[in-house]
Design a protein around this motif. Structure first.
Motif, PDB file in Angstrom:
ATOM      1  N   VAL A 101      -5.099   5.107  -4.449  1.00  0.00           N
ATOM      2  CA  VAL A 101      -5.857   4.500  -3.391  1.00  0.00           C
ATOM      3  C   VAL A 101      -6.653   5.412  -2.702  1.00  0.00           C
ATOM      4  O   VAL A 101      -6.218   6.416  -2.095  1.00  0.00           O
ATOM      5  N   VAL A 102      -8.188   4.791  -2.730  1.00  0.00           N
ATOM      6  CA  VAL A 102      -9.146   5.873  -2.006  1.00  0.00           C
ATOM      7  C   VAL A 102      -9.661   5.014  -0.674  1.00  0.00           C
ATOM      8  O   VAL A 102     -10.033   3.682  -0.821  1.00  0.00           O
ATOM      9  N   ALA A 103     -10.292   5.749   0.054  1.00  0.00           N
ATOM     10  CA  ALA A 103     -10.981   4.918   1.052  1.00  0.00           C
ATOM     11  C   ALA A 103     -12.337   5.455   1.629  1.00  0.00           C
ATOM     12  O   ALA A 103     -12.333   6.802   1.765  1.00  0.00           O
ATOM     13  N   ILE A 126       0.829  -1.106   0.100  1.00  0.00           N
ATOM     14  CA  ILE A 126       0.054  -0.159   0.001  1.00  0.00           C
ATOM     15  C   ILE A 126       0.823   1.285   0.122  1.00  0.00           C
ATOM     16  O   ILE A 126       0.643   2.144  -0.533  1.00  0.00           O
ATOM     17  N   LEU A 128      -4.858   4.482   6.238  1.00  0.00           N
ATOM     18  CA  LEU A 128      -5.352   5.671   5.569  1.00  0.00           C
ATOM     19  C   LEU A 128      -4.210   6.852   5.199  1.00  0.00           C
ATOM     20  O   LEU A 128      -4.531   7.697   4.357  1.00  0.00           O
ATOM     21  N   VAL A 130      -9.257  10.157   1.041  1.00  0.00           N
ATOM     22  CA  VAL A 130      -9.841   9.556   2.386  1.00  0.00           C
ATOM     23  C   VAL A 130     -11.387  10.204   2.542  1.00  0.00           C
ATOM     24  O   VAL A 130     -11.282  11.513   2.627  1.00  0.00           O
ATOM     25  N   CYS A 144      -3.281   6.464   1.728  1.00  0.00           N
ATOM     26  CA  CYS A 144      -4.364   6.478   0.913  1.00  0.00           C
ATOM     27  C   CYS A 144      -4.022   7.852   0.279  1.00  0.00           C
ATOM     28  O   CYS A 144      -3.612   8.821   0.782  1.00  0.00           O
ATOM     29  N   ASP A 145      -4.541   8.141  -1.029  1.00  0.00           N
ATOM     30  CA  ASP A 145      -4.451   9.370  -1.804  1.00  0.00           C
ATOM     31  C   ASP A 145      -5.721  10.292  -1.353  1.00  0.00           C
ATOM     32  O   ASP A 145      -5.609  11.670  -1.251  1.00  0.00           O
TER      33      ASP A 145
END
Length: 257
Positions: free
Chosen positions: A96-98, A89, A112, A118, A115-116
């Motif tokens: 990367v989205v959350a 990751i 998180l 969130v 991630c890019d």
């Protein structure tokens, strides 16, 4: 048996990874880490995958490590599933989205930071209870959280380990937007789909430029944290913390220096 991690790929190129263990509040086992690590490796080489989206299930994102599984098979060596996942990751070239709703504990919060984008529900609750468990931060959070939120806020969250809400996470800077719980997953998916429609090379280069030299620092810090974490996991403080957790009582750390 229903898989504890679900993966599904949409026609537009969004690969969704779903924590699917609601009976244990989506607490992560070694097998789940391995599944996610493998999914990232596959996504890296599959041109049909353009974006990765994380989501929880039944109102919970992720309650962190499954402590029972963790104690039965503590991570050992760089090839442990948790470290495979963290490397995957943290070095992901694709966006990367959350979408976070409900509890995001420990690794449920620290992932998180890699991630890019969130997006959090107004029901989201974050916590980093490493010190409370006699442990230290992981996933390079001791580097990334002070860098994102500033030292005072990072110190408050990592030293005390108290839970905080989505608005606080937004102020700290690792959440992009807070939305009603009923809307967060659809909104995150829509944002992921927007990314998937853009040129993959543009996103890849832009992300690489933003990450830059920090990638080496992240890897170095993850390795450093892992060394301390491994030692602390075997120490009396962690044993007392875990014993207290399973006995549903407050730990007593006064006996330790």
């Amino acid at each position: 048996m229903t898989p504890d991690i679900l993966t599904s790929q949409a026609d537009d190129g969004v690969l969704t990874i779903t924590f699917n263990r609601p009976a244990r509040k989506n607490a992560i086992t070694a097998a789940m880490y391995q599944t996610m690590a493998d999914a990232f490796v596959t996504a890296q080489h599959d041109k049909a995958v353009r974006v990765v989206l994380f989501r929880g299930s039944e109102g919970t994102f992720c309650a962190g490590n499954d402590l029972e599984d963790f104690m039965k098979a503590p991570p050992a060596g760089e090839d442990a599933p948790v470290f495979q996942f963290l490397r995957a990751i943290s070095t992901a070239e694709k966006p990367v989205v959350a979408a976070v709703a409900g509890a995001a504990v420990g690794i449920g919060t620290t992932l998180l930071l890699h991630c890019d984008l969130v997006y959090a529900a107004d029901t989201a609750k974050f916590s980093l209870p490493f010190a409370q468990l006699g442990l230290c931060p992981e996933a390079a959070s001791s580097l990334l959280l002070p860098r994102i939120a500033g030292y005072p806020l990072a110190a408050e969250k990592l030293l005390l380990g108290d839970a905080f809400d989505a608005q606080e996470a937004l102020r700290m800077g690792f959440v992009n937007r807070v939305l009603p719980a009923a809307e967060v997953e659809a909104f995150a998916l829509a944002q992921a789909s927007k990314l998937a429609a853009l040129p993959a090379s543009s996103l890849r280069v832009t992300k690489a430029l933003m990450k830059g030299a920090a990638q080496h620092e992240v890897h170095t810090r993850m390795t450093e944290e892992a060394v301390h974490f491994g030692k602390m996991l075997l120490a009396p403080e962690a044993r007392e913390a875990f014993k207290a957790f399973f006995e549903k009582r407050k730990p007593d750390f006064r006996q330790f220096d």
